[in-house]
Design a protein around this motif. Structure first.
Motif, short mmCIF file in Angstrom:
data_model
loop_
_atom_site.label_atom_id
_atom_site.label_comp_id
_atom_site.label_asym_id
_atom_site.label_seq_id
_atom_site.Cartn_x
_atom_site.Cartn_y
_atom_site.Cartn_z
N GLU A 153 0.82 -1.21 0.00
CA GLU A 153 0.00 0.00 0.00
C GLU A 153 0.86 1.26 0.00
OE1 GLU A 153 -2.39 -0.31 3.47
OE2 GLU A 153 -3.44 -2.13 2.81
N LEU A 154 2.03 1.18 0.64
CA LEU A 154 2.87 2.37 0.84
C LEU A 154 4.06 2.43 -0.11
CD1 LEU A 154 2.79 2.16 4.74
CD2 LEU A 154 1.61 3.87 3.34
N SER A 155 4.13 1.50 -1.04
CA SER A 155 5.15 1.51 -2.11
C SER A 155 6.57 1.27 -1.62
CB SER A 155 5.08 2.83 -2.90
OG SER A 155 3.81 2.98 -3.50
N PHE A 156 6.73 0.37 -0.66
CA PHE A 156 8.08 -0.12 -0.35
C PHE A 156 8.06 -1.64 -0.31
CE2 PHE A 156 6.38 0.78 4.00
CZ PHE A 156 6.54 -0.45 4.61
N GLY A 157 9.20 -2.22 -0.67
CA GLY A 157 9.30 -3.66 -0.71
C GLY A 157 9.58 -4.28 0.64
N VAL A 158 9.15 -5.52 0.82
CA VAL A 158 9.36 -6.25 2.08
C VAL A 158 9.80 -7.67 1.76
CG1 VAL A 158 8.29 -7.12 4.20
CG2 VAL A 158 7.62 -4.89 3.29
N SER A 159 10.86 -8.13 2.42
CA SER A 159 11.34 -9.50 2.25
C SER A 159 11.58 -10.15 3.60
CB SER A 159 12.64 -9.53 1.44
OG SER A 159 12.45 -9.06 0.13
N ALA A 160 11.02 -11.33 3.81
CA ALA A 160 11.31 -12.14 4.99
C ALA A 160 12.44 -13.09 4.62
CB ALA A 160 10.07 -12.90 5.43
N VAL A 161 13.57 -12.94 5.28
CA VAL A 161 14.75 -13.75 4.97
C VAL A 161 14.73 -15.00 5.85
CG1 VAL A 161 17.27 -13.80 4.96
CG2 VAL A 161 16.04 -11.69 4.33
N PRO A 162 14.85 -16.19 5.27
CA PRO A 162 14.82 -17.42 6.07
C PRO A 162 15.89 -17.41 7.16
CG PRO A 162 14.68 -17.93 3.73
CD PRO A 162 14.99 -16.47 3.82
N LEU A 163 15.53 -17.99 8.31
CA LEU A 163 16.47 -18.05 9.43
C LEU A 163 17.63 -18.97 9.08
CD1 LEU A 163 13.89 -18.31 12.35
CD2 LEU A 163 15.14 -16.27 11.61
N ARG A 164 18.83 -18.58 9.52
CA ARG A 164 20.02 -19.38 9.27
C ARG A 164 20.10 -20.51 10.31
NH1 ARG A 164 25.63 -18.50 7.75
NH2 ARG A 164 26.59 -20.54 8.01
N HIS A 165 20.44 -21.71 9.84
CA HIS A 165 20.56 -22.86 10.73
C HIS A 165 22.03 -23.23 10.94
CE1 HIS A 165 16.29 -23.14 9.87
NE2 HIS A 165 16.17 -24.05 10.83
N ASP A 166 22.28 -23.82 12.10
CA ASP A 166 23.62 -24.25 12.47
C ASP A 166 23.98 -25.52 11.70
OD1 ASP A 166 26.01 -24.81 13.73
OD2 ASP A 166 25.08 -25.53 15.57
N ASP A 167 25.01 -25.45 10.87
CA ASP A 167 25.39 -26.60 10.05
C ASP A 167 25.86 -27.79 10.89
OD1 ASP A 167 24.82 -25.15 7.76
OD2 ASP A 167 26.87 -24.41 7.54
N ALA A 168 26.45 -27.51 12.06
CA ALA A 168 27.04 -28.59 12.86
C ALA A 168 26.00 -29.36 13.66
CB ALA A 168 28.11 -28.01 13.79
N GLU A 169 25.09 -28.64 14.32
CA GLU A 169 24.16 -29.31 15.24
C GLU A 169 22.70 -29.08 14.88
OE1 GLU A 169 25.05 -28.19 19.23
OE2 GLU A 169 27.09 -28.98 19.17
N GLY A 170 22.44 -28.33 13.81
CA GLY A 170 21.06 -28.04 13.46
C GLY A 170 20.48 -26.97 14.36
#
Length: 322
Positions: A153-170
């Motif tokens: 409605e207000l003419s700006f973009g929005v992105s939800a960035v996926p949460l980063r996971h720990d490669d070693a232990e999840g």
């Protein structure tokens, strides 16, 4: 990175689309861990796509600290806003950092007003990114789904960035998880989630010279007032004096010194294989690994034997890490 610190709402209300050429990542960024760094990279990538600047939108003090009050137990992963700014700048992902003063007035702003007035009108954001669990506005009334609708409605973009996971232990990488690792003395996990060794430091003050009389002089530092305390005990790590690039092998102690009937908390750093007068200097210690918890010994002779063993163990671990 240009840092605009602690902007009060009164000042903000005098702006009109002041940062219309900036893609912002928004959050508290306590500790600047790997999850935060992934969010900042995403903001930089989006800014490059749009041909504009990349920025950070954050708050000071930390909202949790504001609501809990001055008596709350320290929980920050850095010494304060200066260190947070330095860590954010070191990522190389932002051109500007806008820090909003978090107080009663800002905390009372409703979520829709925050999006419409602050983000769209006063700051004039081009695009904003946050984790999918980001909440904002009075009583955390706004979420990313609502922000996306308001953005349209207000003419700006929005992105939800996926949460980063720990490669070693999840599991998700979060500031809370780093804090718990430190409280548990699990320095390896904390450092892995941060993507760097965790640190603390301060100005060297004159102590009671007990360590020096035993042959182990220490730099006595006041633990940063706002920073989380890790588990009391002995740690291997690296130290630097007055911001020097050289990192010296060291062993640190945080605790109350029960062997000498201590009561007050002490943070002491012993520089291995180094000597000199550093009273008044700034010393920073990077935690590499936890050697053992705070212990009480039957006397100074037993304590001296243990300190020598701790120094030997620290040398062994640091040599292996190097």
């Amino acid at each position: 990175m240009k840092w605009i610190p602690s902007v009060p709402l009164e000042t903000l209300r005098g702006w009109e689309r002041a940062y219309s050429d900036v893609v912002f990542a928004i959050g508290n960024f306590d500790g600047v861990h790997l999850g935060h760094q992934a969010l900042l990279r995403a903001a930089r990538e989006r800014a490059d796509e749009l041909g504009c600047r990349s920025g950070i939108l954050t708050f000071a003090p930390h909202p949790r600290r504001y609501f809990a009050g001055p008596e709350t137990k320290p929980f920050l992963l850095t010494r304060g806003v200066d260190e947070r700014a330095a860590l954010l700048e070191a990522t190389g992902q932002a051109d500007v950092m806008l820090e909003l003063q978090f107080d009663l007035e800002l905390s009372s702003v409703q979520a829709e007003d925050f999006a419409q007035d602050i983000l769209a009108h006063h700051i004039g954001i081009k695009h904003i990114l946050a984790g999918p669990d980001f909440r904002f506005g009075n009583r955390r009334g706004g979420d990313m789904l609502q922000l996306g609708r308001w953005g349209q409605e207000l003419s700006f973009g929005v992105s939800a960035v996926p949460l980063r996971h720990d490669d070693a232990e999840g599991g998700v990488i979060s500031s809370s998880r780093v804090r718990q690792a430190l409280v548990d003395g699990d320095i390896e996990t904390a450092n892995r989630l941060l993507g760097r060794p965790w640190s603390a430091g301060g100005t060297v003050e004159r102590g009671d010279q007990i360590g020096r009389t035993m042959g182990f002089p220490t730099a006595n530092l006041n633990w940063p007032a706002l920073q989380l305390r890790p588990q009391y005990g002995v740690y291997a790590g690296w130290a630097a004096i007055d911001g020097a690039d050289e990192r010296l092998p060291a062993v640190s102690y945080l605790g109350t010194r029960p062997t000498v009937d201590g009561v007050e908390e002490r943070f002491e750093v012993h520089l291995l294989d180094w000597s000199g007068d550093i009273y008044g200097a700034e010393v920073k210690f990077w935690f590499q690994s936890f050697i053992h918890p705070d212990l009480e010994f039957k006397g100074l002779d037993a304590l001296k034997v243990q300190i020598q063993q701790d120094c030997d163990e620290a040398r062994r671990r640091l040599a292996a890490a190097a």
